[in-house]
Write a protein that holds these residues in place. Structure first.
Motif, PDB file in Angstrom:
ATOM      1  N   UNK A   6      -4.413  -8.641   5.335  1.00  4.19           N
ATOM      2  CA  UNK A   6      -4.306  -7.784   3.952  1.00  4.19           C
ATOM      3  C   UNK A   6      -5.702  -7.408   3.436  1.00  4.19           C
ATOM      4  N   UNK A   7      -5.831  -6.101   2.595  1.00  6.57           N
ATOM      5  CA  UNK A   7      -7.043  -5.876   2.041  1.00  6.57           C
ATOM      6  C   UNK A   7      -6.888  -5.401   0.548  1.00  6.57           C
ATOM      7  N   UNK A  23      -2.936  -3.683  -0.016  1.00  5.48           N
ATOM      8  CA  UNK A  23      -2.412  -3.183   1.140  1.00  5.48           C
ATOM      9  C   UNK A  23      -2.275  -4.239   2.298  1.00  5.48           C
ATOM     10  N   UNK A  24      -1.402  -4.241   3.128  1.00  5.55           N
ATOM     11  CA  UNK A  24      -1.207  -4.946   4.281  1.00  5.55           C
ATOM     12  C   UNK A  24      -1.994  -4.135   5.373  1.00  5.55           C
ATOM     13  N   UNK A  25      -2.634  -5.062   6.254  1.00 12.89           N
ATOM     14  CA  UNK A  25      -3.025  -4.544   7.563  1.00 12.89           C
ATOM     15  C   UNK A  25      -2.263  -4.683   8.612  1.00 12.89           C
ATOM     16  N   UNK A  26      -1.989  -3.361   9.031  1.00 18.21           N
ATOM     17  CA  UNK A  26      -1.031  -3.396  10.161  1.00 18.21           C
ATOM     18  C   UNK A  26      -1.957  -3.060  11.593  1.00 18.21           C
ATOM     19  N   UNK A  27      -2.662  -4.041  12.131  1.00 15.20           N
ATOM     20  CA  UNK A  27      -3.449  -3.796  13.106  1.00 15.20           C
ATOM     21  C   UNK A  27      -2.707  -3.609  14.454  1.00 15.20           C
ATOM     22  N   UNK A  49     -11.547  -0.692  10.198  1.00 17.00           N
ATOM     23  CA  UNK A  49     -12.509  -0.834   9.002  1.00 17.00           C
ATOM     24  C   UNK A  49     -12.694   0.619   8.374  1.00 17.00           C
ATOM     25  N   UNK A  50     -13.283   1.665   9.137  1.00 13.35           N
ATOM     26  CA  UNK A  50     -13.393   2.918   8.637  1.00 13.35           C
ATOM     27  C   UNK A  50     -12.327   3.680   8.072  1.00 13.35           C
ATOM     28  N   UNK A  51     -10.910   3.435   8.370  1.00 11.44           N
ATOM     29  CA  UNK A  51      -9.972   3.738   7.866  1.00 11.44           C
ATOM     30  C   UNK A  51      -9.677   3.196   6.510  1.00 11.44           C
ATOM     31  N   UNK A  52      -9.854   1.838   6.555  1.00 14.94           N
ATOM     32  CA  UNK A  52      -9.701   1.126   5.221  1.00 14.94           C
ATOM     33  C   UNK A  52     -10.754   1.507   4.193  1.00 14.94           C
ATOM     34  N   UNK A  53     -11.849   1.710   4.667  1.00 15.41           N
ATOM     35  CA  UNK A  53     -12.926   2.103   3.666  1.00 15.41           C
ATOM     36  C   UNK A  53     -12.578   3.539   3.273  1.00 15.41           C
ATOM     37  N   UNK A 269     -10.536 -12.517  -4.968  1.00  7.29           N
ATOM     38  CA  UNK A 269      -9.569 -13.349  -5.363  1.00  7.29           C
ATOM     39  C   UNK A 269      -7.989 -12.858  -4.876  1.00  7.29           C
ATOM     40  N   UNK A 270      -7.917 -11.725  -4.931  1.00  7.07           N
ATOM     41  CA  UNK A 270      -6.850 -11.118  -4.718  1.00  7.07           C
ATOM     42  C   UNK A 270      -6.521 -11.041  -3.145  1.00  7.07           C
ATOM     43  N   UNK A 271      -7.399 -10.884  -2.587  1.00  6.05           N
ATOM     44  CA  UNK A 271      -7.304 -11.170  -0.923  1.00  6.05           C
ATOM     45  C   UNK A 271      -7.106 -12.536  -0.603  1.00  6.05           C
ATOM     46  N   UNK A 272      -7.657 -13.350  -1.051  1.00  7.19           N
ATOM     47  CA  UNK A 272      -7.494 -14.688  -0.843  1.00  7.19           C
ATOM     48  C   UNK A 272      -6.295 -15.287  -1.124  1.00  7.19           C
ATOM     49  N   UNK A 273      -5.698 -14.854  -2.149  1.00 11.05           N
ATOM     50  CA  UNK A 273      -4.194 -15.054  -2.483  1.00 11.05           C
ATOM     51  C   UNK A 273      -3.336 -14.968  -1.594  1.00 11.05           C
TER      52      UNK A 273
END
Length: 289
Positions: A6-7, A23-27, A49-53, A269-273
């Protein structure tokens, strides 16, 4: 902030509130075993990573464009696949032209012989890169981006040290982190010297072709190095070798404010959760900015 599956992005809105988008990461690596092979996985991870950025920047810009006092609703528009491809093409094309092709052509034009060619080319490439970072750091808007960059590093450093994620406590931590993309870019340039050494000083058209076509291999090797370093931060020899990449982060980070740290902590915190929900038995969640 990005986890394994997730990110999350946190944005300070014009009205002062902090908005969050997850958002979920659909790798593709989860679906295709070959994409998880060493070096190959680095190229895939870099693209993802570029796409997420790009998507995170678009979300941030949409929130920033909202009228002050607007509600908490998420902006409806996000980058389409076509827009992402166009942004990719422009960004990668600019980087390859400036930092790969230009140094090679300059070195060729000044007539450096084969024995010293890749070394001189590498020095020119690193000089251009450092000068570029130095120049853009003078822009007020980029300075603010670099403050948020440092806020991300500080939050992750505090989390990995087991510290409470509060702005005043996080502020005490370093601006530098071994998994930073700045260090990755420097090592792309250093590794390129060794890879290009096998080709000597070819004709100008092969010179351009090798600098473009070998970029995925070089990026994959640099990814493996940074990944290894991130798991062995206690190794003094390794950290000494990686020191130039860590020093370079001084150009892409600036001391953040407590308000900026609050935003980075919220995203962390959000991504850790999310990651703990996805893998409740995991001892540690690895997060990247």
């Amino acid at each position: 902030m990005r986890g394994a599956s997730n990110w999350s992005v946190a944005v300070r809105k014009p009205n002062g509130a902090i908005a969050q988008v997850r958002r979920p990461i659909q790798s593709a690596m989860a679906k295709h075993r070959l994409l998880r092979l060493p070096i190959v996985r680095g190229v895939v991870a870099l693209g993802e990573s570029l796409a997420i950025g790009f998507r995170a920047l678009a979300i941030s810009a949409n929130y920033a464009a909202q009228e002050e006092g607007a509600g908490d609703e998420e902006p409806a528009t996000e980058l389409s696949r076509g827009a992402l491809i166009f942004a990719f093409a422009v960004a990668i094309g600019f980087a390859v032209a400036l930092f790969k092709v230009t140094p090679a052509l300059i070195t060729d034009l000044i007539g450096i012989q084969a024995g010293w060619f890749v070394i001189v080319e590498g020095l020119i490439r690193v000089t251009l890169f450092v000068a570029y970072l130095g120049l853009i750091s003078l822009l007020p808007d980029l300075r603010r981006v670099f403050q948020y960059h440092a806020a991300e590093h500080k939050a992750i450093n505090a989390y990995e040290a087991g510290e409470q994620l509060e702005p005043e406590r996080v502020q005490r931590f370093s601006l530098i982190h071994p998994r930073c993309g700045t260090a990755f870019l420097l090592w792309v340039m250093v590794i390129a010297i060794f890879v290009f050494a096998f080709f000597g000083r070819p004709a100008w058209y092969w010179l351009i072709a090798t600098r473009i076509l070998l970029l995925p291999l070089i990026a994959g090797l640099a990814y493996e190095l940074i990944r290894f370093a991130g798991k062995h931060t206690g190794n003094r020899v390794l950290m000494t070798l990686l020191a130039p990449g860590l020093w370079l982060q001084r150009l892409t980070t600036r001391e953040p404010t407590l308000d900026q740290l609050e935003v980075s902590i919220r995203a962390l915190r959000d991504v850790l959760e999310l990651e703990r929900q996805a893998a409740p038995d995991a001892e540690r969640v690895e997060v990247m900015a």
